[in-house]
Write a protein that holds these residues in place. Structure first.
Motif, PDB file in Angstrom:
ATOM      1  N   MET A 170       0.835  -1.210   0.000  1.00  0.00           N
ATOM      2  CA  MET A 170       0.000   0.000   0.000  1.00  0.00           C
ATOM      3  C   MET A 170       0.858   1.244   0.000  1.00  0.00           C
ATOM      4  O   MET A 170       0.554   2.232  -0.669  1.00  0.00           O
ATOM      5  N   VAL A 171       1.968   1.207   0.768  1.00  0.00           N
ATOM      6  CA  VAL A 171       2.859   2.377   0.806  1.00  0.00           C
ATOM      7  C   VAL A 171       3.362   2.691  -0.597  1.00  0.00           C
ATOM      8  O   VAL A 171       3.499   3.851  -0.976  1.00  0.00           O
ATOM      9  N   PHE A 172       3.653   1.648  -1.371  1.00  0.00           N
ATOM     10  CA  PHE A 172       4.196   1.905  -2.700  1.00  0.00           C
ATOM     11  C   PHE A 172       3.102   2.131  -3.729  1.00  0.00           C
ATOM     12  O   PHE A 172       3.312   2.801  -4.740  1.00  0.00           O
ATOM     13  N   LEU A 173       1.926   1.538  -3.502  1.00  0.00           N
ATOM     14  CA  LEU A 173       0.840   1.667  -4.473  1.00  0.00           C
ATOM     15  C   LEU A 173       0.288   3.098  -4.480  1.00  0.00           C
ATOM     16  O   LEU A 173      -0.061   3.637  -5.535  1.00  0.00           O
ATOM     17  N   THR A 174       0.233   3.721  -3.309  1.00  0.00           N
ATOM     18  CA  THR A 174      -0.351   5.065  -3.215  1.00  0.00           C
ATOM     19  C   THR A 174       0.329   6.057  -4.162  1.00  0.00           C
ATOM     20  O   THR A 174      -0.359   6.714  -4.956  1.00  0.00           O
ATOM     21  N   PRO A 175       1.663   6.190  -4.108  1.00  0.00           N
ATOM     22  CA  PRO A 175       2.273   7.150  -5.045  1.00  0.00           C
ATOM     23  C   PRO A 175       2.081   6.768  -6.509  1.00  0.00           C
ATOM     24  O   PRO A 175       1.950   7.674  -7.350  1.00  0.00           O
ATOM     25  N   ILE A 176       2.051   5.459  -6.802  1.00  0.00           N
ATOM     26  CA  ILE A 176       1.851   5.079  -8.211  1.00  0.00           C
ATOM     27  C   ILE A 176       0.538   5.672  -8.710  1.00  0.00           C
ATOM     28  O   ILE A 176       0.471   6.355  -9.745  1.00  0.00           O
ATOM     29  N   SER A 216      10.882   9.248 -12.013  1.00  0.00           N
ATOM     30  CA  SER A 216      11.746   9.611 -10.907  1.00  0.00           C
ATOM     31  C   SER A 216      11.021   9.499  -9.570  1.00  0.00           C
ATOM     32  O   SER A 216      11.560   8.987  -8.594  1.00  0.00           O
ATOM     33  N   GLY A 217       9.785   9.986  -9.545  1.00  0.00           N
ATOM     34  CA  GLY A 217       9.056   9.973  -8.288  1.00  0.00           C
ATOM     35  C   GLY A 217       8.579   8.589  -7.901  1.00  0.00           C
ATOM     36  O   GLY A 217       8.499   8.271  -6.722  1.00  0.00           O
ATOM     37  N   VAL A 218       8.222   7.765  -8.901  1.00  0.00           N
ATOM     38  CA  VAL A 218       7.620   6.472  -8.597  1.00  0.00           C
ATOM     39  C   VAL A 218       8.445   5.316  -9.146  1.00  0.00           C
ATOM     40  O   VAL A 218       8.626   4.302  -8.472  1.00  0.00           O
ATOM     41  N   GLY A 219       8.977   5.456 -10.363  1.00  0.00           N
ATOM     42  CA  GLY A 219       9.696   4.366 -11.009  1.00  0.00           C
ATOM     43  C   GLY A 219      10.858   3.876 -10.167  1.00  0.00           C
ATOM     44  O   GLY A 219      11.034   2.667  -9.969  1.00  0.00           O
ATOM     45  N   LEU A 220      11.637   4.816  -9.640  1.00  0.00           N
ATOM     46  CA  LEU A 220      12.789   4.429  -8.831  1.00  0.00           C
ATOM     47  C   LEU A 220      12.345   3.685  -7.579  1.00  0.00           C
ATOM     48  O   LEU A 220      13.030   2.788  -7.099  1.00  0.00           O
ATOM     49  N   ALA A 221      11.165   4.074  -7.077  1.00  0.00           N
ATOM     50  CA  ALA A 221      10.671   3.442  -5.856  1.00  0.00           C
ATOM     51  C   ALA A 221      10.433   1.948  -6.063  1.00  0.00           C
ATOM     52  O   ALA A 221      10.459   1.184  -5.092  1.00  0.00           O
ATOM     53  N   MET A 222      10.213   1.523  -7.330  1.00  0.00           N
ATOM     54  CA  MET A 222      10.007   0.099  -7.561  1.00  0.00           C
ATOM     55  C   MET A 222      11.261  -0.692  -7.191  1.00  0.00           C
ATOM     56  O   MET A 222      11.190  -1.786  -6.633  1.00  0.00           O
ATOM     57  N   GLY A 223      12.429  -0.124  -7.518  1.00  0.00           N
ATOM     58  CA  GLY A 223      13.673  -0.769  -7.108  1.00  0.00           C
ATOM     59  C   GLY A 223      13.775  -0.853  -5.599  1.00  0.00           C
ATOM     60  O   GLY A 223      14.161  -1.878  -5.032  1.00  0.00           O
ATOM     61  N   VAL A 224      13.398   0.242  -4.944  1.00  0.00           N
ATOM     62  CA  VAL A 224      13.445   0.259  -3.477  1.00  0.00           C
ATOM     63  C   VAL A 224      12.481  -0.781  -2.911  1.00  0.00           C
ATOM     64  O   VAL A 224      12.801  -1.503  -1.954  1.00  0.00           O
ATOM     65  N   PHE A 225      11.296  -0.873  -3.546  1.00  0.00           N
ATOM     66  CA  PHE A 225      10.313  -1.873  -3.113  1.00  0.00           C
ATOM     67  C   PHE A 225      10.958  -3.266  -3.114  1.00  0.00           C
ATOM     68  O   PHE A 225      10.835  -4.030  -2.149  1.00  0.00           O
ATOM     69  N   GLY A 226      11.673  -3.555  -4.207  1.00  0.00           N
ATOM     70  CA  GLY A 226      12.338  -4.853  -4.295  1.00  0.00           C
ATOM     71  C   GLY A 226      13.319  -5.065  -3.155  1.00  0.00           C
ATOM     72  O   GLY A 226      13.325  -6.118  -2.513  1.00  0.00           O
ATOM     73  N   VAL A 227      14.135  -4.040  -2.889  1.00  0.00           N
ATOM     74  CA  VAL A 227      15.142  -4.198  -1.820  1.00  0.00           C
ATOM     75  C   VAL A 227      14.452  -4.412  -0.470  1.00  0.00           C
ATOM     76  O   VAL A 227      14.862  -5.263   0.326  1.00  0.00           O
TER      77      VAL A 227
END
Lengths: 213, 661, 304
Positions: free
Chosen positions: B82-88, B249-260
């Motif tokens: 949910m934390v990552f879905l919201t910004p998407i 930049s705002g969301v795409g990069l966060a996908m990598g962070v999500f993975g980590v």
């Protein structure tokens, strides 16, 4: 007691850092003299009771390191009409960072060195190592012959701090001997500097290496 | 119910660009339909999140078999998701609205429809990544994301800069996929299935666990832009259309962070060095990123590098949490992961805000060079004000949102210093000074960006004739700026979500753990920050009243010089000159031009540029060298049959010899 | 408690210009001049407040907001730093970070206001300000880490100055000394004092802070000057936390000790300013790196 010793050692550390960053010859000489005087006081603080030998030795060292050697250096500086700026081979900031790195290393290293007996302060070894390193850095990264003399002086200071660990074992006379050697050395070097200056009109050690032929 | 909504939203988003394809190139109906579909999808997604947060007790999940040879169609939604879905959802819809003004079909007939199709696909792929619970599904979504991003970056396919950046991105994306395939294969070895994100039974010190972790950091790090892996990022974000840059930049990069985050959650007690590695990598990434950002003369490249910095900050937080989990320090987990996740949310607010503003500037002036701009605050007051908020927020200045997350990470790092003796982890605290230096450098970078672009006098005709953007471009920025202020003053709003996410990350020990709000005096700080905001507003209002009464308006004082021109202003390059000189060993600037010598020199020009050290100094020359070597090996491949037979013979002999040996 | 707070706020609001006056008086005394009256900074502020304003055509709202924002931020900073052994009015776990970042907010607006005029001199000043801040922030952070490591606390209130908690013998004297020297350098650099910047010079090319505010006039300049004085006061109070405390029982004595110590800081600054020349600008980073190194040494010494 330990608190005072620690504070003095920290001041020595500060002087080291200052010397690596100092850009004026005068400042450098003053700093070296100040460091010498501080160190000469230390055995007096350490001694269990004040005997006259300790007092004599301390006053002789203070006189030599604090007055006579700086005066000779100042005179050499004046006579040789050297520019007042220190000329570094690598910049002030890099040498300072190198010195800092060395200090951190000696702090780490000292924690792992086996020490016989009970040192009066756990700062003695790291500060000694760091001072020796500062001496080496001054010797290797500064161009002028006179800066190198100061480098040797600092090196001796470092060894002196180390000697405080062995205060009971080594008589002051040995230290006095080293000091005298150094004094004579500086005397000779300053005379040589004077003569080199008259003959070659340059004090650059880089050019002095060309003299070997 | 929740998962059905998510699936439906994903499908809507994926198909949002399709109706446009069926319409004429001239028609602008398609873009409005696309925006409508994306916004509907986002609302459905928000509905699902809200329902899950308010009513559900267990995490939602859905699992269906499919006809592919491996895996299942398994999805699920937990608090981290949910934390990552919201910004998407948020940026996908705001960016789509902004796109109506920035990339209208009427002006971009050739590629407007492509952009909208890929925008929808990218949104859907990212949603799927966050909810996927099966490795095969995850990889498929990851691949779609890579391809859609490639087409979005090279939207302007007649622009060499854009297509080059696109190709570099494509290569990086596929190296990432390769690493992830390896990771999932190892995961399968460890768990025996393709099901994702369960806690692994194996002991964490084994080689297998280390392999999974390293491959994960490599694969996800390429997407997130950890410092030596960031090579694709600056070019891609600079050359893509601005709202695409904002999304990536705002969301795409966060996908990598999500993975980590998800990979590191898989062990009950990870080794300490994993966390240490992440903290060091994070400190390096944030310092390196901001050093490059500060040097850039292209404001979109500057923003791109600043994303690298922010990802580094997030990484520090995650690393701290991993160490905390390894040594059983709940507070470190709470502050580290909480700060990292909050910073992801914050970054998805202020970075798109800044990229939208950059888009407005680019649209109004036609140049990306800071050196050509200046003084456009007079002509674009609304963009300027909103950019000021964004710049202050990204520097972590109170009372805006960037401060809260950085504060949490600082506090976590400080806690390493006050931990009881015996852990020997105090050195982790030294990441705090690194973060402070990065913060000060960020301030220099954004004072340069804002001051040189918006303030002073126009340095060129482009800047002098700038015009304010329309309401469709400004409105999304208002929403984001509002978000920055609200999250800054009332972080309490998202604390519940963050706590649930942390509980999901490390469920085992969360029970006896106090909550974020109780541990740290967030409420008290919010009050103080509110007071600060009120005092600032009051003070500025007071000063603003001065004007009519007693102000005399005149030219800037030229220190006695009577005819100053706009070219005499301090330029962006000179503004950071001392810093770029100090960091020249890292930046490795490329200088050209004449040295001015003597009293009456001829006309001369000089220029300095800052290419990416890793890409332009290391990787590309290295690859060129490989190409050259391969070219040298060409003669081996002559057309003569005898030669080939000789090779076969040699190979046979070699094999025989090795066999005998 | 309430009296403490009132005292704190009153001192924060009223005393800073006096400190400037003291420094000027010390310098005049050491150089054998008569010097301005002790209250001259107050007269100057009053004079400026009554004057009109000249605004540049180039400027926007940021130019006018800059001085006010800076003043608000340093005042908030002042409310976070405990004065001597008395507790600060605002305190919470982690207030040190708010202190550093709220001062950064002030810097952000000061330098933007400087860039707003489009003057190359002011741009130059802003560039120097943000550059040197990168170095001094590292030093401040490392210095604070020394205090955090020693006290195990994350709030300035309960760090070193918390009375009767630590015996003098327990103090890590070496670390504190190193950090104190580092912080004193930062105090001089951040407040544009000699040897980093010369508050009295009128040569635009060499200045940092004064050159940034060249175009501010009248009440705006009064805000700038007052803000600078408050900032100096706050940094001096922060610096005192690196000096081993003299434990005093009663609040009144605490305040007396604090005032005496602030007087000491003002005198020291005056001494340093009279004895030293301004450094060449290229040497300033060396000085600030040295400050960071000192604070860093202090921290590393604590680790052993």
């Amino acid at each position: 007691m330990t608190g005072t010793i620690n504070s003095l050692l920290v001041v020595v550390l500060l002087v080291n850092l200052f010397m690596l960053g100092a850009s004026r010859m005068r400042g450098l000489i003053h700093a070296a003299a100040a460091q010498g005087v501080i160190l000469s006081f230390m055995p007096l603080l350490l001694a269990a009771r004040l005997d006259w030998i300790a007092v004599v030795v301390a006053s002789v060292t203070i006189g030599l390191k604090g007055l006579i050697i700086p005066r000779i250096l100042h005179k050499a500086l004046r006579d040789a009409k050297i520019k007042r700026e220190v000329e570094p081979m690598i910049g002030f900031l890099p040498t300072m960072l190198l010195g800092a790195l060395g200090t951190v290393l000696s702090l780490v290293l000292a924690a792992h060195l086996p020490v016989v007996g009970h040192p009066v302060s756990n700062l003695v070894i790291p500060v000694s190592l760091s001072t020796i390193l500062t001496g080496f850095l001054l010797l290797t990264t500064r161009v002028k012959a006179i800066t190198q003399v100061i480098g040797y002086l600092i090196l001796e200071n470092g060894i002196y701090i180390f000697g405080m660990l062995l205060l009971a074992a080594v008589p002051f006379l040995v230290e006095l001997g080293i000091l005298l050697d150094l004094f004579v050395g500086i005397f000779v070097v300053s005379i040589i500097i004077h003569h080199i200056n008259q003959t070659f009109s340059s004090m650059d050690t880089r050019q002095l290496t060309a003299l070997r032929e | 119910m929740v998962m059905d909504l998510i699936v439906l939203a994903t499908l809507l988003a994926a198909g949002s660009g399709v109706p446009g394809l069926l319409m004429s190139r001239r028609s602008s109906v398609g873009e409005w339909i696309a925006v409508g579909l994306i916004v509907t999808a986002a609302l459905m997604g928000f509905g699902a999140i809200g329902y899950q947060l308010a009513f559900a007790t267990a995490p939602a999940g859905l699992s269906e078999p499919w006809s592919l040879p491996w895996g299942r169609f398994a999805i699920g939604l937990n608090a981290i998701g949910m934390v990552f879905l919201t910004p998407i959802l948020c940026i996908a819809s705001l960016g789509a609205i902004y796109g109506l003004a920035y990339w209208p079909q009427a002006f971009h007939r050739r590629n407007g429809r492509k952009l909208r199709l890929c925008w929808g696909l990218l949104t859907a792929a990212m949603m799927m990544i966050v909810v996927a619970r099966d490795a095969v599904l995850f990889l498929m979504a990851w691949e779609v994301m890579g391809l859609a991003t490639f087409f979005l970056i090279s939207t302007k396919d007649d622009d060499v800069g854009a297509t080059d950046s696109g190709w570099i991105y494509l290569v990086a994306a596929h190296v990432s996929v390769l690493a992830l395939m390896g990771m999932f294969a190892l995961l399968r070895v460890a768990t025996g299935s393709f099901a994702l994100w369960s806690v692994l039974p194996t002991s964490s010190s084994s080689v297998l666990a280390t392999g999974i972790f390293i491959l994960g950091v490599l694969g996800f790090g390429l997407k997130a832009g950890f410092m030596p892996l960031h090579v694709w990022l600056p070019g891609a974000h600079a050359n893509a259309p601005s709202h695409v840059s904002a999304f990536l930049s705002g969301v795409g990069l966060a996908m990598g962070v999500f993975g980590v985050v998800m990979v590191s959650a898989q062990w009950a007690t990870p080794p300490i060095w994993w966390g240490g590695l992440l903290v060091v990598l994070g400190a390096g990434t944030s310092l390196g990123g901001i050093i490059f950002a500060m040097a850039q003369s292209d404001y979109k490249r500057l923003l791109a590098y600043s994303s690298v910095e922010n990802i580094g900050i997030v990484l520090m937080g995650i690393g701290l949490a991993v160490v905390g989990r390894a040594v059983g320090q709940p507070l470190w987990i709470l502050l580290g992961l909480g700060g990292a996740l909050l910073h992801i949310l914050n970054h998805s607010l202020f970075k798109p805000l800044l990229f939208f503003g950059a888009g407005n500037v680019l649209h109004a002036t036609g140049t990306r060079e800071i050196q050509m701009l200046g003084g456009i605050a007079h002509r674009m007051p609304r963009t300027a004000g909103l950019m000021a908020i964004g710049s202050a927020a990204i520097c972590g200045l109170p009372p805006l949102n960037g401060f809260i997350s950085e504060w949490m990470i600082y506090l976590g790092l400080f806690n390493c210093a006050v931990v009881p003796a015996g852990l020997r982890l105090t050195w982790l605290t030294l990441a705090a000074p690194a973060l402070a230096v990065a913060g000060a450098l960020a301030l220099a970078a954004f004072v340069k960006l804002f001051g040189m672009t918006f303030l002073g006098l126009p340095r060129s005709l482009h800047a002098a004739e700038a015009h304010e953007a329309g309401i469709l471009a400004i409105a999304p920025m208002w929403v984001l700026a509002f978000g920055c202020v609200v999250l800054g003053l009332a972080p309490v709003l998202v604390l519940g979500l963050l706590e649930r996410a942390i509980a999901r990350w490390d469920a085992a020990a969360f029970v006896q753990r106090p909550s974020l709000a109780a541990v740290e005096p967030l409420q008290k700080m919010s009050l103080i920050l509110g007071g600060l905001a009120a005092a600032l507003l009051l003070g500025v209002w007071l000063v603003y009243r001065i004007r009519p009464r007693m102000a005399v308006v005149n030219a800037t004082w030229g220190c006695g010089y009577g005819a100053p021109t706009s070219r005499m202003q301090y330029s962006g390059g000179s503004f950071v000159r001392m810093l770029t000189d100090a960091y020249r060993a890292i930046l490795w600037p490329r200088r050209s031009g004449a040295n001015v010598i003597g009293f009456a020199p001829e006309a001369a020009s000089a220029s300095v540029e800052f290419p990416d050290t890793v890409l332009d100094r290391g990787l590309l020359p290295g690859l060129r060298m490989v190409g050259w070597l391969a070219g040298r090996a060409r003669p081996l491949q002559s057309q003569a049959v005898g030669r080939y037979l000789l090779y076969v013979l040699v190979a046979l002999v070699v094999l025989l010899v090795t066999a005998v040996w | 408690m309430l009296i403490n707070t009132v005292m704190h706020v009153v001192l924060l609001a009223a005393a800073p210009p006096l400190m400037l006056g003291l420094i000027q008086r010390t310098k005049a005394w050491l150089t054998g001049r008569k010097g301005p009256p002790l209250l001259q900074p107050y007269y100057d502020l009053y004079k400026l407040l009554r004057k009109g304003v000249v605004l540049s055509k180039t400027t926007t709202w940021i130019f006018r907001a800059g001085p006010m924002v800076t003043l608000v931020t340093v005042l908030l900073g002042g409310l976070l730093v405990p004065f001597g052994a008395s507790a600060a009015p605002l305190h919470f776990k982690g207030d040190v970070i708010l202190l550093i970042y709220v001062l950064a907010l002030g810097r952000f607006f000061t330098s933007l206001a400087a860039l707003d005029t489009g003057s190359s001199f002011e741009g130059m000043g802003a560039a120097r300000e943000v550059t040197f801040a990168c170095l001094s922030e590292a030093a401040i952070m490392l210095g604070l880490l020394v205090l955090i490591k020693f006290s195990g606390s994350l709030s300035l209130n309960t760090m070193l100055r918390a009375p009767e908690e630590h015996a003098f013998a327990m103090l890590p004297v070496a670390s504190l000394m190193l950090a104190a020297v580092g912080m004193f350098i930062v105090l001089l650099a951040e407040n544009a004092r000699i040897p980093v910047d010369d508050p009295a010079t009128h040569l635009e090319l060499t200045m940092i802070h004064e050159v940034m505010v060249l175009d501010h006039s009248g009440p705006l300049l009064a805000l700038v000057n007052y803000g600078a004085a408050v900032k100096l006061f706050v940094f001096a109070a922060l610096f005192l936390h690196f000096v081993p405390p003299v434990p005093m029982g009663s609040p009144a004595l605490n305040w007396a000790v604090f005032l005496a110590e602030m007087l000491g800081v003002a005198l020291t600054i005056g001494f340093v300013e009279s004895l030293m020349a301004r450094l060449r600008l290229t040497h300033v980073p060396t000085l600030l790196v040295a400050a960071s190194l000192l604070c860093g040494f202090g921290f590393i010494l604590m680790l052993r």
